[in-house]
Scaffold this active site. Structure first.
Site, short mmCIF file in Angstrom:
data_model
loop_
_atom_site.label_atom_id
_atom_site.label_comp_id
_atom_site.label_asym_id
_atom_site.label_seq_id
_atom_site.Cartn_x
_atom_site.Cartn_y
_atom_site.Cartn_z
N HIS A 87 -4.06 0.94 8.08
CA HIS A 87 -2.71 1.51 8.04
C HIS A 87 -2.66 2.70 7.06
O HIS A 87 -2.13 3.76 7.39
CB HIS A 87 -1.72 0.40 7.61
CG HIS A 87 -0.32 0.84 7.41
ND1 HIS A 87 0.73 0.35 8.17
CD2 HIS A 87 0.24 1.70 6.53
CE1 HIS A 87 1.86 0.91 7.76
NE2 HIS A 87 1.59 1.73 6.76
N GLU A 88 -3.24 2.50 5.87
CA GLU A 88 -3.19 3.56 4.85
C GLU A 88 -4.06 4.74 5.23
O GLU A 88 -3.69 5.90 5.00
CB GLU A 88 -3.60 3.00 3.47
CG GLU A 88 -2.70 1.88 2.93
CD GLU A 88 -1.22 2.21 2.92
OE1 GLU A 88 -0.86 3.39 2.76
OE2 GLU A 88 -0.40 1.29 3.11
N CYS B 208 6.18 -0.46 6.52
CA CYS B 208 5.76 0.80 5.91
C CYS B 208 6.89 1.31 5.03
O CYS B 208 8.04 1.32 5.47
CB CYS B 208 5.42 1.81 7.01
SG CYS B 208 4.87 3.40 6.37
N LEU B 209 6.56 1.73 3.83
CA LEU B 209 7.59 2.23 2.92
C LEU B 209 8.26 3.50 3.45
O LEU B 209 9.35 3.84 3.01
CB LEU B 209 7.00 2.47 1.52
CG LEU B 209 6.49 1.21 0.81
CD1 LEU B 209 5.82 1.56 -0.49
CD2 LEU B 209 7.63 0.21 0.59
N GLY C 277 0.82 -1.21 0.00
CA GLY C 277 0.00 0.00 0.00
C GLY C 277 0.85 1.25 0.00
O GLY C 277 2.02 1.23 0.41
N GLN D 294 2.80 9.93 1.45
CA GLN D 294 4.12 9.29 1.34
C GLN D 294 4.85 9.71 0.08
O GLN D 294 6.06 9.46 -0.04
CB GLN D 294 3.98 7.76 1.36
CG GLN D 294 3.45 7.24 2.69
CD GLN D 294 3.35 5.73 2.66
OE1 GLN D 294 2.37 5.18 2.20
NE2 GLN D 294 4.40 5.07 3.13
N HIS E 261 -2.32 7.04 7.51
CA HIS E 261 -1.38 7.96 6.85
C HIS E 261 -2.06 9.29 6.52
O HIS E 261 -1.42 10.33 6.48
CB HIS E 261 -0.83 7.35 5.56
CG HIS E 261 0.37 6.49 5.74
ND1 HIS E 261 1.56 6.95 6.25
CD2 HIS E 261 0.58 5.18 5.45
CE1 HIS E 261 2.46 5.96 6.27
NE2 HIS E 261 1.88 4.88 5.79
#
Ligand code: NI
Length: 177
Positions: free
Chosen positions: A133-134, A91-92, A39, A44, A137
């Site tokens: 999670h997304e 997480c990226l 994701g 991000q 963000h």
């Protein structure tokens, strides 16, 4: 992690099916494919808009199955019950690390897709975890802020080499150790 854009409350997308959003989604898809995550949220990539993309591969889908690459615009997440479970996340924006994070198991997701069509889904398990999670963000929340037990936090290499079984957690979200 550390860039202030990741702590901002992102702004609603006014025109989900507009050309700027289509271009942003195309760029995010490329970024996600390069990075190899499941994701990616717009903040991000330094764009403070309420939008994310995600994909659940068959191998990660568990009992709830695979999800093809999907864009979700202006998401609203509502828990369907009190059931919370611990599961591993990366997480990226926090490369090389992973942690066990408590999340609702069952949620309702509403929003819009890339064509501007309304989304209204009940989802569970890993898919629900990714969506939470997304969506976090978009509210300036990164997964370490959700953690309940820092023993379940480590480098990918080490935590995969020495897997720790995850405890069941109670409805209150406290570890039942
Ligand atoms: Ni993330």
């Amino acid at each position: 992690m550390g860039h202030p854009v990741l702590l901002d409350h992102a702004v609603e997308v006014a025109e989900p099916d507009g050309p700027e959003i289509a271009e942003l989604i195309r760029n995010m898809v490329e970024t996600l494919e390069d990075a190899g995550g499941v994701g990616l949220a717009a903040p991000q990539v330094f764009t403070s808009l309420r939008l994310f993309i995600y994909e659940v591969p068959e191998i990660r889908g568990g009992d709830t199955g695979a999800v093809p690459l999907t864009a979700v615009i202006n998401p609203i997440v509502t828990p369907l019950d009190d059931e919370i479970e611990l599961g591993w996340e990366g997480c990226l924006s926090i490369p090389g690390l992973r942690a066990a994070v408590p999340r609702y198991r069952n949620i309702r997701l509403t929003g819009f897709d890339a064509a501007g069509k309304p989304i209204d889904q009940s989802i569970s398990g890993f898919q629900a975890r990714v969506v939470q999670h997304e969506t976090d963000h978009l509210n300036g929340v990164l997964y370490p802020m959700r953690m309940s037990d820092f023993r379940y936090f480590g480098f990918n290499e080490e935590t995969l080499r020495y897997p720790l079984p995850l405890p069941e957690i109670s409805l209150a979200g406290e570890p039942a150790l």
